[in-house]
Design an enzyme around this catalytic site. Structure first.
Site, short mmCIF file in Angstrom:
data_model
loop_
_atom_site.label_atom_id
_atom_site.label_comp_id
_atom_site.label_asym_id
_atom_site.label_seq_id
_atom_site.Cartn_x
_atom_site.Cartn_y
_atom_site.Cartn_z
N LEU A 182 39.54 -1.62 47.70
CA LEU A 182 40.63 -2.37 48.35
C LEU A 182 41.83 -2.53 47.43
O LEU A 182 42.97 -2.55 47.88
CB LEU A 182 40.14 -3.75 48.80
CG LEU A 182 39.05 -3.78 49.86
CD1 LEU A 182 38.62 -5.21 50.14
CD2 LEU A 182 39.51 -3.11 51.14
N GLY A 183 41.57 -2.66 46.15
CA GLY A 183 42.65 -2.85 45.18
C GLY A 183 42.09 -2.89 43.78
O GLY A 183 40.87 -2.91 43.56
N SER B 33 44.21 -6.11 36.65
CA SER B 33 43.94 -6.08 35.22
C SER B 33 42.51 -6.50 34.91
O SER B 33 41.94 -6.08 33.89
CB SER B 33 44.92 -7.00 34.48
OG SER B 33 44.83 -8.33 34.98
N VAL C 252 38.44 -4.34 43.26
CA VAL C 252 38.02 -5.11 44.43
C VAL C 252 37.63 -4.13 45.51
O VAL C 252 38.41 -3.25 45.88
CB VAL C 252 39.14 -6.04 44.93
CG1 VAL C 252 38.67 -6.80 46.18
CG2 VAL C 252 39.56 -7.02 43.85
N ASP D 27 49.93 -20.47 39.14
CA ASP D 27 50.38 -19.09 39.38
C ASP D 27 50.56 -18.83 40.87
O ASP D 27 50.09 -17.81 41.40
CB ASP D 27 49.38 -18.09 38.78
CG ASP D 27 49.99 -16.71 38.57
OD1 ASP D 27 51.23 -16.61 38.58
OD2 ASP D 27 49.23 -15.74 38.41
#
EC number: 2.7.11.1
Length: 436
Positions: free
Chosen positions: A55-56, A59, A63, A176
């Site tokens: 999926l992605g 760093s 995933v 964040d």
């Protein structure tokens, strides 16, 4: 003799064979006529989860999509390698902290941690989380304007404030907040994710004072850009949420710079402009959230009472849809585990081989997401009743709470019938799930 008509090689004299040409008996085909058979996808089980496609990747790790073979729930798993975490400053500490925070959070606008598995042999950790179909940043990047219509941005912002208010009520400063850390489900529910740099305030802390920050530079407030030793954690999140609102409504950032030093210099001065096409109520809200002085900066209560926040905005522009999958161009974002599921069931019926799929050994199943290596005892309450704290319920599958499975030595196959029975049980369980 017509050269166009193919002839057997034996009919040509030896001297005339080369003059006839190779095209006489070798037919040329166009490359577009060739059908390439894609490589068959091999099913892989991590505990009870069937692995899907990527999926992605960030760093910290990859995933992937997974399917819970017991509940058939679509999940996402973050795969973390200990070797890679050691190369990241505070990498292991951030992951441990994120697990400890997520294990006690339950809110519709905060990502939920479902399970944690650990492979001691391969030094891998698997954080299984609820599945989100897309990220907000991915949606922004899919349109030329890089922004949402006001109606759509308003809906997402309300959910962001709901989730942020819950985190603050639990004494957690996210630090964040940005579109890249906001995920969306298929029904448009926003989920705050990535609590790796978040900070849990002490239960008896007198205020929300923080001393460290590791957030994205473009979303940091002036007090951090100017290098103050202490700052209000909650007001940092308010500022970041204000930059996020500015970004998703205008497609721009309030502060920019050629490098991080120039960026922090601009943030430290606190001077920014709002595009003239922004409505006055939105401009007023942005100025309140991006107030230079933390003490004068809006609180969540003031944001909720603001006219722009409370107003119901009409649909004046077409909503930004969830973009197609970047790899497969699938506009529906279909489940990527389906090919692996088909491979698992199809081969299970045809073959009696143990190597039908990969099985990760050495998995530590954790209950309530205990960090691997952490040992917790039972806590006895004042009324004399014992309250079980989270602890690992299965180490290498040998605990009595789960079906016993002793890790065999040697290559799995006919020489290890116990492994074959275990794998067959997994196949039958998945087959039963599919029939339901």
């Amino acid at each position: 003799m017509d050269v166009a008509d193919p002839q057997p090689l034996g009919l040509f004299p030896e001297g005339e064979l080369m003059s006839v040409g190779m095209d006489t008996f070798i037919h040329r085909i166009d490359s577009t006529e060739v059908i390439y058979q894609p490589r068959r996808k091999r099913a892989k089980l991590i505990g009870k989860y069937l692995m899907g496609d990527l999926l992605g990747e960030g760093s910290y790790g990859k995933v992937k999509e997974v399917l819970d073979s017991e509940t058939l729930c679509r999940r996402a798993v973050k795969i973390l390698k200990k070797k890679k975490l050691r190369r990241i400053p505070n990498g292991e500490a951030n992951v441990k902290k994120e697990i400890q925070l997520l294990r006690r959070l339950r809110h519709r606008n905060v990502i939920q941690l479902v399970d944690v598995l650990y492979n001691e042999e391969k030094q891998k950790m698997y954080m299984v989380m609820e599945y989100c179909v897309c990220g907000m940043q991915e949606m922004l990047d899919s349109v030329p304007e890089k922004r949402f219509p006001v109606c759509q941005a308003h809906g997402y912002f309300r959910q962001l404030i709901d989730g942020l208010e819950y985190l603050h009520s639990q004494g957690i400063v996210h630090k964040d907040i940005k579109p890249g850390n906001l995920l969306l489900t298929t029904n448009g529910t926003l989920k705050i994710s990535d609590l790796g740099v978040a900070e849990a305030l002490h239960p008896f802390a007198v205020d929300d004072t923080c001393r460290t920050s590791q957030g994205s530079p473009a979303f940091q407030p002036p007090e951090i850009a100017n290098g103050l030793d202490t700052f209000s954690g909650f007001k940092v999140d308010i500022w970041s949420a204000g930059v996020t609102l500015y970004n998703i409504t205008t497609g721009l950032y309030p502060f920019e710079g050629d490098n991080i030093y120039k960026l922090f210099e601009n943030i430290g001065r606190g001077d920014f402009t709002i595009p003239c096409d922004c409505a006055p109520p939105l401009s007023d809200l942005l100025r309140g959230m991006l107030e230079y002085e933390p003490a004068k900066r809006f609180s969540i209560r003031q944001i909720r009472q603001h006219s722009w926040f409370r107003k119901k905005h009409p649909l004046a522009e077409a909503l930004v849809p969830i973009p197609p999958s970047p790899d497969t161009k699938d506009r529906w974002r279909s489940m990527t585990v389906v090919p692996y599921l088909e491979d698992l069931h199809g081969r299970a019926e045809e073959e009696e081989d143990e190597d039908l799929f990969d099985i990760e050994d050495g998995i530590i199943y954790t209950q309530d997401f205990t960090v691997p290596g952490q040992v917790l005892e039972e806590e006895v309450g004042q009324n004399g009743q014992s309250h079980s704290l989270p602890k690992a319920v299965c180490v290498n599958g040998t605990e009595p709470q789960l079906s016993s499975k002793v890790k065999p030595e040697g290559r799995p196959g006919a020489a290890n019938p116990a492994r074959k029975v275990c794998s067959s049980n997994k196949i039958r369980r998945l087959s039963a799930c599919k029939q339901q």
